[in-house]
Enzyme design. Structure first.
Site, PDB file in Angstrom:
ATOM      1  N   GLU A 126     -38.670  12.069 -14.922  1.00 32.64           N
ATOM      2  CA  GLU A 126     -37.649  11.908 -15.739  1.00 32.64           C
ATOM      3  C   GLU A 126     -37.654  10.440 -16.468  1.00 32.64           C
ATOM      4  O   GLU A 126     -37.265  10.367 -17.483  1.00 32.64           O
ATOM      5  CB  GLU A 126     -36.330  12.181 -14.879  1.00 32.64           C
ATOM      6  CG  GLU A 126     -34.997  12.124 -15.775  1.00 32.64           C
ATOM      7  CD  GLU A 126     -34.281  10.821 -16.074  1.00 32.64           C
ATOM      8  OE1 GLU A 126     -33.331  10.623 -16.829  1.00 32.64           O
ATOM      9  OE2 GLU A 126     -34.638   9.785 -15.346  1.00 32.64           O
TER      10      GLU A 126
ATOM     11  N   ASP B 209     -37.706  10.559  -9.103  1.00 25.55           N
ATOM     12  CA  ASP B 209     -38.618   9.603  -9.599  1.00 25.55           C
ATOM     13  C   ASP B 209     -37.687   8.142  -9.926  1.00 25.55           C
ATOM     14  O   ASP B 209     -36.405   8.440 -10.006  1.00 25.55           O
ATOM     15  CB  ASP B 209     -39.464   9.621 -10.757  1.00 25.55           C
ATOM     16  CG  ASP B 209     -38.941  10.158 -11.846  1.00 25.55           C
ATOM     17  OD1 ASP B 209     -37.797  10.623 -12.003  1.00 25.55           O
ATOM     18  OD2 ASP B 209     -39.313   9.538 -13.380  1.00 25.55           O
TER      19      ASP B 209
END
Length: 385
Positions: free
Chosen positions: A147, A85
Site C-alpha cells: 500500500e 506494509d
C-alpha cells in the site's frame, strides 16, 4: 488453540519488518511471514484462508480470511481490510525500538502501530467475545501488500475478487471518525536531457536546469489553473493541489548541466479523471517541448491512484455513522479505498491518529482499545448477524 493476548499479538505483528521501498530492493521486505502468522491465528478461529502472491512485487502476498456459515460465502456481510506494509523509518530520530511495541505514557509505540499493522490486533481482539457460529452473513478479513508504494495488493484484489460484501471498512488511523472520501494521487517525473559542455561557453550547450526553470514556470501556471477551475467544498483544501517535491540536476559549477529531473505530485478531487491529468500536463508543457524537441520526458513515478467517494446517502455509510455516532468526513491523503470501493461501499475507519503516520516514534494511544473493540463488534453484529 487459544489466541495470544492482545499485546502479544500486537507485538508479534510489529516485530516482523514489512517495510516497502520502491527504490531499494535491499530495503523492501516481504510480508510473507506476517500474513502467514495472521493466517494461523485466523485459521484457528475457523476462518477459511487464501494467500495470494501479488505479481510484479518482491515476494508480497494478500491474505483473505473468510468465516461463513452459509454455502454462499461471497454475498453480503462485512469486509475488514488493512495493509501489512509500513514506510521506512528514520533510525536516528526514533527514541523507541521501531520493531517492538513499547508501552510508555499510556501509548503503544512501534513502526506500524497506527499505520496500520496494529489494526489486525484490534480485529483479533474484537473476535474473542463473538460467537462466530451465530453469523448469518460472511465476515471477511483482508490483509494487502505494498500500500505504501504502489497499492499493488489492493489493485490486484479489486481486479480478481468475487466478493460482494454489504460494506468494507479500511482500518487506517482516523481517530475512529468515518471517512467517506479522499483525493487522488498522481506522481509524475519530468526529465530534461540537455547538452553538457564547459561553462565558459554556454552557447555550445543546452543547460537542463535552465530548461527546467521554464518547465517550472508552466507548472506553476497549471497549479493556479487547477485551483481556479476545480472546487469541492467537502474538503478542507477544496481544490486540487500540486507539489514540486524533488529536483536533481548538475554535477559541477563549471559544467553545463546535461540532465535535470523533477518529481511532483497532484492531489486530484474525486470527481476528476485521474488519467486526463497526464494529458493536461503534456499540453501545458508542449510549448517548451516544441522549443526543445526530444529533450523533455514526462512519465508516471508510480501508477496514479484515483480519488474516492462514498456518497452521503449510501445506506452502508449511514449505518456506520449511526453505529459510531459520528458524521463522515473527508481527508486529503490517499488510501486503498478507490480499489475496494469498486467491490462494496467502503468507509475508512480505524484507531489512532493520522498525525502519527510516517512519523518517528509512531504510536497509538491505549485509550483506543475499548472503543475500537466495541466499534468492530458493532460492525460485525450489524452486517454479519
Amino acid at each position: 488453540m487459544k489466541l495470544p493476548s492482545f499485546i502479544e499479538i500486537y507485538n508479534e505483528l510489529i516485530t516482523i519488518p514489512t517495510i516497502s521501498n520502491v527504490a531499494d530492493a535491499k530495503l523492501d521486505y516481504s510480508n510473507k511471514l506476517l500474513v502467514e502468522k495472521l493466517a494461523n491465528w485466523l485459521a484457528d478461529l475457523g476462518f477459511k484462508i487464501i494467500l495470494t502472491p501479488i505479481p510484479n512485487t518482491r515476494d508480497k502476498y494478500n491474505l483473505l480470511a473468510t468465516y461463513s456459515n452459509n454455502t454462499n460465502d461471497t454475498l453480503g456481510g462485512l469486509l475488514l481490510s488493512g495493509h501489512t506494509d509500513t514506510v521506512p523509518f528514520d533510525e536516528g530520530l526514533w527514541t523507541k525500538d521501531p520493531f517492538k511495541v513499547t508501552e510508555f505514557d499510556n501509548k503503544w509505540y512501534g513502526l506500524g502501530t497506527a499505520d496500520m499493522k496494529g489494526f489486525f490486533a484490534f480485529i483479533l481482539e474484537s473476535l474473542r467475545d463473538i460467537d462466530l457460529k451465530s453469523l448469518t452473513k460472511p465476515l471477511h478479513i483482508l490483509a494487502t501488500a505494498d500500500e505504501e508504494i504502489t497499492m499493488a495488493g489492493a489493485a490486484y484484489f479489486a481486479q480478481h475478487a468475487k466478493l460482494q460484501p454489504d460494506c468494507t471498512i479500511i482500518g487506517e488511523p482516523t481517530s475512529l471518525i468515518p471517512i467517506r472520501a479522499h483525493k487522488g494521487f498522481v506522481s509524475n517525473v519530468i526529465r530534461i536531457t540537455g547538452k553538457s559542455g564547459h561553462s565558459s561557453d554556454p552557447e555550445k550547450g543546452i543547460n537542463a536546469i535552465e530548461v527546467m526553470h521554464l518547465v517550472i514556470g508552466k507548472l506553476l501556471e497549471l497549479k493556479q489553473k487547477l485551483k481556479n477551475e476545480y472546487h469541492n467544498n467537502s474538503f478542507a483544501v477544496p481544490y486540487p493541489t500540486m507539489n514540486l517535491g524533488i529536483i536533481k540536476g548538475g554535477d559541477a559549477a563549471n559544467r553545463i548541466c546535461g540532465c535535470c529531473e523533477l518529481i511532483m505530485d497532484i492531489r486530484a478531487l474525486p470527481e476528476m479523471d485521474i488519467h486526463s491529468l497526464y494529458d493536461l500536463l503534456c499540453q501545458t508543457l508542449q510549448p517548451i517541448r516544441n522549443q526543445y524537441p526530444n529533450r523533455i520526458d514526462i512519465a508516471y513515478e508510480v501508477d496514479p491512484i484515483a480519488g474516492y467517494e462514498c456518497q452521503h446517502d449510501n445506506p452502508a455509510l449511514q449505518e456506520v455513522e449511526k453505529l459510531v455516532n459520528q458524521s463522515a468526513q473527508t481527508v486529503n491523503y490517499s488510501t486503498e479505498a478507490p480499489f475496494l470501493n469498486q467491490i462494496a461501499p467502503t468507509i475508512v475507519l480505524g484507531p489512532g491518529s493520522i498525525e502519527q503516520a510516517h512519523q518517528p516514534d509512531e504510536f497509538v494511544d491505549m485509550s483506543y482499545l475499548k472503543p475500537t473493540k466495541a466499534t468492530l463488534q458493532k460492525l460485525i453484529q450489524r452486517f454479519c448477524m
